[in-house]
Design a protein around this motif. Structure first.
Motif, PDB file in Angstrom:
ATOM      1  N   SER A 190       0.833  -1.207   0.000  1.00 57.13           N
ATOM      2  CA  SER A 190       0.000   0.000   0.000  1.00 57.13           C
ATOM      3  C   SER A 190       0.866   1.255   0.000  1.00 57.13           C
ATOM      4  CB  SER A 190      -0.950   0.001   1.201  1.00 57.13           C
ATOM      5  OG  SER A 190      -0.281   0.308   2.415  1.00 57.13           O
ATOM      6  N   LEU A 191       2.007   1.199   0.679  1.00 53.16           N
ATOM      7  CA  LEU A 191       2.914   2.348   0.703  1.00 53.16           C
ATOM      8  C   LEU A 191       3.592   2.534  -0.650  1.00 53.16           C
ATOM      9  CD1 LEU A 191       4.535   1.729   4.208  1.00 53.16           C
ATOM     10  CD2 LEU A 191       2.699   3.329   3.648  1.00 53.16           C
ATOM     11  N   ASP A 192       3.959   1.427  -1.291  1.00 47.23           N
ATOM     12  CA  ASP A 192       4.604   1.508  -2.600  1.00 47.23           C
ATOM     13  C   ASP A 192       3.656   1.990  -3.690  1.00 47.23           C
ATOM     14  OD1 ASP A 192       7.204   0.669  -1.949  1.00 47.23           O
ATOM     15  OD2 ASP A 192       6.603  -1.436  -1.955  1.00 47.23           O
ATOM     16  N   LEU A 193       2.374   1.663  -3.553  1.00 47.46           N
ATOM     17  CA  LEU A 193       1.426   1.888  -4.650  1.00 47.46           C
ATOM     18  C   LEU A 193       0.500   3.085  -4.448  1.00 47.46           C
ATOM     19  CD1 LEU A 193       0.431  -1.817  -5.388  1.00 47.46           C
ATOM     20  CD2 LEU A 193       2.182  -0.429  -6.510  1.00 47.46           C
ATOM     21  N   LYS A 194       0.561   3.721  -3.288  1.00 49.57           N
ATOM     22  CA  LYS A 194      -0.367   4.832  -3.030  1.00 49.57           C
ATOM     23  C   LYS A 194      -0.192   5.966  -4.030  1.00 49.57           C
ATOM     24  CE  LYS A 194      -2.327   7.700   0.619  1.00 49.57           C
ATOM     25  NZ  LYS A 194      -2.298   8.039   2.068  1.00 49.57           N
ATOM     26  N   ASP A 195       1.046   6.320  -4.347  1.00 50.18           N
ATOM     27  CA  ASP A 195       1.285   7.418  -5.289  1.00 50.18           C
ATOM     28  C   ASP A 195       0.828   7.070  -6.703  1.00 50.18           C
ATOM     29  OD1 ASP A 195       2.292   8.995  -3.306  1.00 50.18           O
ATOM     30  OD2 ASP A 195       4.405   8.691  -3.826  1.00 50.18           O
ATOM     31  N   ARG A 196       0.651   5.792  -6.970  1.00 56.52           N
ATOM     32  CA  ARG A 196       0.144   5.359  -8.276  1.00 56.52           C
ATOM     33  C   ARG A 196      -1.384   5.323  -8.296  1.00 56.52           C
ATOM     34  NH1 ARG A 196       4.267   2.203 -11.233  1.00 56.52           N
ATOM     35  NH2 ARG A 196       6.134   2.028  -9.949  1.00 56.52           N
ATOM     36  N   GLY A 197      -1.991   5.616  -7.150  1.00 59.43           N
ATOM     37  CA  GLY A 197      -3.449   5.612  -7.073  1.00 59.43           C
ATOM     38  C   GLY A 197      -4.057   4.235  -6.952  1.00 59.43           C
TER      39      GLY A 197
END
Length: 257
Positions: free
Chosen positions: A167-174
């Protein structure tokens, strides 16, 4: 509005119920995975497509999924429901069972999500739902249920950490990542480890019932809840919930790590 849903572990239990549920929705294409080299013998539906030879516990599972999906596929929701439960006790721990449980629950999902994101199959506003269990909550472990089943409980706790990190890795990807305890279910998996003796007292539900509540939860789940751990059906089948968390708990219930 059309959508594509990917269900990993779609031939039995919760996965099979989710496959049929999503296939019944208008304008929804459902991709289901099977470890077999051939699609399962179930009534064919035009909006179900099978991806064959996919074993979540194998390193190449994510690559195989990408290769078999039609080009330019964009998945709205990917649900990893494949699982394995090998019964153990303190007197009889089992090395091979534990390795298989950790690989299936906590290692495979990392590589699968990695390949789906890198291929552009998961992108902004996509959802990744990792089917965990309340058994992965360290807080909820209580003396009334005792010890044992080390691989099952600890692999789900490891999956919870994997989901949090993703979730931390992918949050900026929406991309929103959720961890869920879908409910104590009346499945061949729980029967195979002798848990069918607890079905009635433990409030076990059918996979179809669990799929309905999970799908409703997923519909409301978004990036604001990414990295969180939930029981869509609430505390009703979590035997230690009231002992640890108190009474009058809400549904759905956010679970403690």
């Amino acid at each position: 509005m059309s959508q594509s849903v990917l269900v990993l572990g779609a031939t039995r239990g919760l996965g099979a119920s989710l496959l049929q549920l999503y296939a019944s929705k208008p304008s929804t294409t459902v991709f289901g995975t099977t470890r077999s080299s051939t699609p399962p013998e179930i009534p064919s539906q035009p909006n179900i497509a099978w991806l064959t030879g996919i074993d979540v516990a194998k390193q190449d599972a994510g690559q195989e999924i990408v290769l078999q999906l039609p080009s330019s596929t964009r998945v709205s929701t990917a649900i990893i429901s494949a699982g394995y439960f090998g019964f153990e006790t303190f007197d009889e721990p089992d090395w091979e069972k534990e390795v298989k449980m950790y690989t299936t629950s906590a290692i495979g999902p990392v590589f699968i999500v990695h390949h789906l994101v890198k291929a552009g199959i998961l992108g902004e506003r996509s959802k990744v739902i990792l089917v965990s269990s309340e058994s992965g909550s360290i807080t909820l472990r209580h003396e009334k249920e005792g010890g044992g089943n080390f691989g099952h409980h600890a692999s789900k706790a490891a999956l919870n950490m994997v989901g949090k990190l993703l979730s931390l890795d992918l949050k900026d990807r929406g991309i929103a990542v959720g961890l869920v305890h879908p409910g104590f279910m009346r499945t061949e998996m729980t029967r195979s480890v002798g848990f069918d003796q607890y079905w009635d007292d433990g409030g076990a539900v059918t996979p179809d019932q669990a799929a309905e509540s999970l799908a409703s939860f997923i519909e409301e789940f978004d990036i604001s809840k990414t990295g969180q751990y939930w029981a869509p059906r609430g505390p009703r089948d979590i035997g230690t919930a009231e002992d640890v968390l108190g009474k009058n708990l809400p549904t759905p219930l956010q679970l403690p790590w």
